[in-house]
Scaffold this motif. Structure first.
Motif, PDB file in Angstrom:
ATOM      1  N   TYR A 192       2.577  48.331  14.125  1.00  0.00           N
ATOM      2  CA  TYR A 192       1.794  49.455  13.737  1.00  0.00           C
ATOM      3  C   TYR A 192       2.758  50.519  13.436  1.00  0.00           C
ATOM      4  CZ  TYR A 192      -2.575  47.867  15.219  1.00  0.00           C
ATOM      5  OH  TYR A 192      -3.641  47.533  15.593  1.00  0.00           O
ATOM      6  N   GLY A 193       4.094  50.384  13.741  1.00  0.00           N
ATOM      7  CA  GLY A 193       5.238  51.168  13.159  1.00  0.00           C
ATOM      8  C   GLY A 193       5.260  50.855  11.492  1.00  0.00           C
ATOM      9  N   ILE A 194       5.244  49.451  11.016  1.00  0.00           N
ATOM     10  CA  ILE A 194       5.269  49.086   9.675  1.00  0.00           C
ATOM     11  C   ILE A 194       3.977  49.734   8.937  1.00  0.00           C
ATOM     12  CG2 ILE A 194       5.022  47.261   8.176  1.00  0.00           C
ATOM     13  CD1 ILE A 194       7.839  47.364   9.278  1.00  0.00           C
ATOM     14  N   TRP A 195       2.872  49.723   9.744  1.00  0.00           N
ATOM     15  CA  TRP A 195       1.779  50.102   9.125  1.00  0.00           C
ATOM     16  C   TRP A 195       1.708  51.601   8.488  1.00  0.00           C
ATOM     17  CZ3 TRP A 195      -3.550  48.151  11.215  1.00  0.00           C
ATOM     18  CH2 TRP A 195      -3.805  46.729  10.786  1.00  0.00           C
ATOM     19  N   LEU A 273       3.625  55.834  24.417  1.00  0.00           N
ATOM     20  CA  LEU A 273       4.971  56.587  24.533  1.00  0.00           C
ATOM     21  C   LEU A 273       5.880  55.898  23.649  1.00  0.00           C
ATOM     22  CD1 LEU A 273       5.389  57.069  28.418  1.00  0.00           C
ATOM     23  CD2 LEU A 273       4.687  58.468  26.750  1.00  0.00           C
ATOM     24  N   GLY A 274       5.979  54.669  23.651  1.00  0.00           N
ATOM     25  CA  GLY A 274       6.889  53.868  22.623  1.00  0.00           C
ATOM     26  C   GLY A 274       6.116  54.150  21.023  1.00  0.00           C
ATOM     27  N   PHE A 275       5.011  54.276  20.953  1.00  0.00           N
ATOM     28  CA  PHE A 275       4.465  54.517  19.537  1.00  0.00           C
ATOM     29  C   PHE A 275       4.808  55.804  19.185  1.00  0.00           C
ATOM     30  CE2 PHE A 275       1.418  55.476  16.573  1.00  0.00           C
ATOM     31  CZ  PHE A 275       1.607  54.612  15.424  1.00  0.00           C
ATOM     32  N   ALA A 276       4.698  56.738  20.191  1.00  0.00           N
ATOM     33  CA  ALA A 276       4.980  58.115  19.820  1.00  0.00           C
ATOM     34  C   ALA A 276       6.434  58.250  19.323  1.00  0.00           C
ATOM     35  CB  ALA A 276       4.485  59.062  20.841  1.00  0.00           C
ATOM     36  N   PHE A 277       7.167  57.631  20.211  1.00  0.00           N
ATOM     37  CA  PHE A 277       8.686  57.655  19.686  1.00  0.00           C
ATOM     38  C   PHE A 277       9.073  57.024  18.436  1.00  0.00           C
ATOM     39  CE2 PHE A 277      13.084  56.171  19.926  1.00  0.00           C
ATOM     40  CZ  PHE A 277      13.669  57.067  20.625  1.00  0.00           C
ATOM     41  N   TYR A 278       8.523  55.981  18.076  1.00  0.00           N
ATOM     42  CA  TYR A 278       8.983  55.355  16.980  1.00  0.00           C
ATOM     43  C   TYR A 278       8.318  55.656  15.674  1.00  0.00           C
ATOM     44  CZ  TYR A 278      12.351  52.033  19.497  1.00  0.00           C
ATOM     45  OH  TYR A 278      13.283  51.603  20.167  1.00  0.00           O
TER      46      TYR A 278
END
Length: 395
Positions: A192-195, A273-278
Motif C-alpha cells: 500500500y505504500g507503493i500504491w 500506525l506503521g502505514f501512517a509513518f511510511y
C-alpha cells in the motif's frame, strides 16, 4: 478552509474506490487468502489437537495397573491414551497388525508392530517404575508422608538472580500466528505504500494534480490520498484476518480463538500506525519523479528499511528477548513489524509497548509535515527527478 475539508474527503473516497476496482487489489487479496489457507490447512493436517495413542494389554491386574497408570500420566501431559484389554497374545498381534492399537503391554514386555513411539514408551516405563516402587514401599510399611516426600519431583527450591518469565504452553502455536501476522503486515505496508507513491506519480504525469491543486491545498490532497488508500488496506486486512480465523475454526487448527484474535487486532492496529509513518515517505518519494520507471530508485531506502525490519521480526520469533529484537520493537522505523511479534509471544513488557507506541506516534507527528513539505515542493515539478534540497526549498 471548509472547501479543503470537503475536498480531501472526496480525494480519499476517489482513491479508495479506484484502487478497489483495480485488478491488482483482487490479485493481492486472492494471493493472501491462498497463502493463509495453505498455512492454516497445513497446521490442521499436522494435528493441532492433543497427541493420542491406543494402548492394549494382556495379563492380570498388575498389567492393568501399568497401562492405567500410563494413561493417568499421559492425561497430566495433555496426551490421550485409550486403554483396550485383549484376551490373548494372538489377539494382541492381530490388533497390532490391524492398527487398532499402537502398542501392547504384557507381563514382561511392551510390544509394537515396527516399534513403539518414544512418548508412549516413556509413559509406560514410568508407570511400571511407579508401580514397582509402590510395591516396595508397601512391603516396608513406609508412611504416606514419607512416600510423598520421596516422590516429590522438585524437592529443592529453585531461585534465579535474573528470572525470566516462564515460556507459554502455547508458545509454538503463538509463534505460528505471529509469523502469519508479520507476513501480512510486511505485505500490506510495502504494497500500500507503493500504491500511494504510484498514485502520486500517475497524477503528476497526467497533470491531473494541477487541476486538483486549484481546488485543494497540497497537504489536504496528500492527506486524502493516504487516508483513502490506507482505509482500503485496513478493510483488506480485516477481511483476510476474518477469513483466517474462520478457516482455522472450521479446521480445528490451534490456537483458536485466543491468540489468533489477539494477533489480528495487533496486526490491524500496528498497520494503522506503521502505514501512517511510511505512507508520507512513499508519497514524498513519488512526488520527486514523473515516471513509474524511476520510482524504484527513489524508494530504495524505504524498501530496505521495511525489508530489514521484516527479517528482524522473523528472527524475533525464535528469540523475542534478544537485544536486536527489543531495540527493533522500540525504534519507530521497525516497531510496526517487530513489536506485534513480541506482544503475541508474551515477551514485550508494558513499558516497552508504551515507549514503542509513544515514539512511533511522536515520530509520525513530526514526519508528516516534513513529508508534506517535500510533496508540496515537488509535486508540480515535471521532467527530471527533483532533488530533496530543491523540493524542500521550493515549498
Amino acid at each position: 478552509m471548509s472547501a479543503d475539508r470537503g475536498t480531501w474527503r472526496l480525494i480519499a473516497a476517489r482513491d479508495f474506490w479506484v484502487r478497489l476496482r483495480e485488478r491488482s487489489f483482487l490479485i493481492s487479496t486472492l494471493l493472501n487468502v491462498t497463502v493463509i489457507s495453505v498455512l492454516v490447512l497445513a497446521r490442521a493436517a499436522a494435528g493441532g489437537g492433543n497427541q493420542s495413542f491406543d494402548l492394549g494389554y494382556v495379563g492380570n491386574q498388575d498389567v492393568a495397573g501399568v497401562v492405567n497408570g500410563a494413561a493417568a500420566l499421559a492425561q497430566q501431559a495433555n496426551i490421550d491414551v485409550h486403554v483396550t484389554q485383549l484376551q490373548t497374545t494372538s489377539d494382541a498381534e492381530v490388533a497390532l497388525r490391524l492398527g487398532t492399537v499402537d502398542a501392547v503391554v504384557t507381563n514382561t514386555s511392551l510390544q509394537g508392530l515396527k516399534g513403539v513411539d518414544p512418548t508412549l514408551e516413556a509413559l509406560v516405563q514410568a508407570s511400571d517404575r511407579n508401580l514397582r516402587l509402590t510395591r516396595l514401599l508397601d512391603r516396608h510399611d513406609v508412611s504416606q508422608s514419607e512416600r510423598d516426600a520421596a516422590g516429590d519431583p522438585t524437592p529443592l527450591d529453585v531461585y534465579a538472580f535474573e528470572p525470566e518469565p516462564p515460556p507459554s504452553p502455547t508458545q509454538a502455536a503463538d509463534a505460528g500466528v505471529a509469523f502469519i501476522g508479520v507476513l501480512l503486515l510486511y505485505g500490506q505496508l510495502f504494497g500500500y505504500g507503493i500504491w500511494v507513491a504510484s498514485g502520486v506519480i500517475e497524477e503528476k504525469a497526467s497533470r491531473v494534480v494541477e487541476m486538483l491543486l486549484s481546488a485543494i491545498r497540497p497537504r489536504q490532497l496528500l492527506a486524502g490520498k493516504i487516508i483513502g488508500i490506507g482505509a482500503l488496506g485496513l478493510c483488506q486486512l480485516a477481511l483476510i484476518a476474518g477469513f483466517a480465523i474462520g478457516l482455522a475454526t472450521l479446521t480445528h487448527a490451534n490456537p483458536v480463538p485466543a491468540s489468533a484474535i489477539k494477533a489480528a487486532a495487533l496486526v490491524i492496529g500496528w498497520f494503522i500506525l506503521g502505514f501512517a509513518f511510511y505512507a508520507t515517505l512513499f508519497a514524498a518519494a513519488g512526488s520527486l519523479v514523473t515516471r513509474m520507471e524511476e520510482l524504484q530508485n527513489v524508494i530504495v531506502p524505504i524498501n530496505l528499511t521495511i525489508l530489514v525490519s521484516f527479517f528482524i521480526s522473523i528472527g524475533a520469533l525464535q528469540n523475542p528477548n534478544s537485544t536486536l529484537a527489543v531495540v527493533a520493537s522500540i525504534l519507530p522505523v521497525s516497531s510496526a513489524l517487530a513489536m506485534p511479534v513480541r506482544i503475541v509471544l508474551g515477551a514485550a513488557t508494558a513499558w516497552q509497548v508504551a515507549l514503542s507506541l509513544s515514539l512511533l506516534i511522536a515520530s509520525t507527528i513530526v514526519l508528516v509535515p516534513v513529508g508534506a513539505r517535500l510533496y508540496t515542493g515537488a509535486v508540480l515539478r515535471t521532467g527530471a527527478r527533483v532533488k530533496l534540497r530543491d523540493a524542500w526549498s521550493s515549498s
